[in-house]
Design an enzyme around this catalytic site. Structure first.
Site, PDB file in Angstrom:
ATOM      1  N   LYS A  34     -46.244 130.861   4.489  1.00 30.13           N
ATOM      2  CA  LYS A  34     -46.936 131.509   5.609  1.00 30.13           C
ATOM      3  C   LYS A  34     -46.279 131.189   6.943  1.00 30.13           C
ATOM      4  O   LYS A  34     -46.931 131.079   7.972  1.00 30.13           O
ATOM      5  CB  LYS A  34     -48.413 131.075   5.654  1.00 30.13           C
ATOM      6  CG  LYS A  34     -49.162 131.258   4.369  1.00 30.13           C
ATOM      7  CD  LYS A  34     -49.318 132.718   4.002  1.00 30.13           C
ATOM      8  CE  LYS A  34     -50.159 132.838   2.738  1.00 30.13           C
ATOM      9  NZ  LYS A  34     -49.857 133.993   1.953  1.00 30.13           N
ATOM     10  N   CYS A  35     -44.985 131.069   6.944  1.00 29.91           N
ATOM     11  CA  CYS A  35     -44.206 130.670   8.121  1.00 29.91           C
ATOM     12  C   CYS A  35     -43.408 131.861   8.644  1.00 29.91           C
ATOM     13  O   CYS A  35     -43.044 132.755   7.878  1.00 29.91           O
ATOM     14  CB  CYS A  35     -43.256 129.535   7.708  1.00 29.91           C
ATOM     15  SG  CYS A  35     -42.139 128.957   8.994  1.00 29.91           S
ATOM     16  N   GLY A  36     -43.129 131.855   9.920  1.00 28.69           N
ATOM     17  CA  GLY A  36     -42.286 132.903  10.492  1.00 28.69           C
ATOM     18  C   GLY A  36     -40.897 132.923   9.894  1.00 28.69           C
ATOM     19  O   GLY A  36     -40.207 133.951   9.936  1.00 28.69           O
ATOM     20  N   THR A  38     -40.363 132.365   6.624  1.00 36.22           N
ATOM     21  CA  THR A  38     -40.496 132.662   5.196  1.00 36.22           C
ATOM     22  C   THR A  38     -39.567 133.778   4.723  1.00 36.22           C
ATOM     23  O   THR A  38     -39.048 133.698   3.607  1.00 36.22           O
ATOM     24  CB  THR A  38     -41.970 132.970   4.848  1.00 36.22           C
ATOM     25  OG1 THR A  38     -42.767 131.829   5.191  1.00 36.22           O
ATOM     26  CG2 THR A  38     -42.143 133.271   3.373  1.00 36.22           C
TER      27      THR A  38
END
Length: 181
Positions: A34-36, A38
């Protein structure tokens, strides 16, 4: 000591030794779904497909230490990565990669290659620095992992050769990978 002396747990909880990767060029990455950053999983898989037969092996270690960006359970993480990014390289059990409970592997990696700064020309580097300065200023001190998708390149003998921060895109590492293959 080398990278091959470490034991890790698979996403199913089985203990395995990194010695099984002896003779391979490794790219060890701490990940989150759920990371920018990803979307880097897609290009990491492309690198694996392109260079796997030449000896590259990417190893992913999910962590929930950065703004709780890994909320999924171990089996769900592998499923998400496969369905959304086509990932087929090993994804290990979720671990801590910094601070007191950091897995010894990541303590070793950061001890071998210090933090040298972010690529400030990356489109989200200013946002990342703003988040770190406002919410996690203690992350900026020392050589520990600063955020998701820190990448360590390890040669066939187990020596840590390069460290690439989250602001380094996978294909920006290609020449460094090729040099070790």
């Amino acid at each position: 000591m080398s990278i091959f002396d470490f034991k890790v747990k698979t996403s199913s909880g089985l203990t395995t030794s990194l010695e099984k990767y002896k003779g391979k060029v490794l790219l060890i990455v701490n990940t989150a779904t759920k990371c920018g950053f990803t979307p880097q999983l897609t290009d990491l898989q492309k690198l694996q497909e392109h260079y796997g037969e030449k000896g590259l092996q990417i190893l992913a270690f999910p962590s929930n230490q950065f703004a709780e960006q890994e909320p999924l359970q171990d089996g769900e993480i592998a499923e998400f990565c496969a369905l959304n990014h086509g990932v087929h390289f090993p994804i290990f059990k979720k671990i801590d990669v910094r601070d007191d409970d950091a897995h010894p592997l990541f303590t070793y990696l950061t001890g071998q290659k210090p933090f040298e700064g972010f690529n400030m020309s990356h489109p989200v580097s200013n946002l990342l620095m703003s988040i770190l300065n406002e919410r996690y200023p203690h992350y900026l001190f020392g050589d520990s992992i600063k955020w998701n998708f820190t990448k360590f390149l390890v040669d066939r003998e187990g020596n840590v050769v390069n460290r690439f921060e989250s602001t380094t895109e996978p294909f920006e590492m290609e020449s460094s990978i090729q040099a070790l293959l």
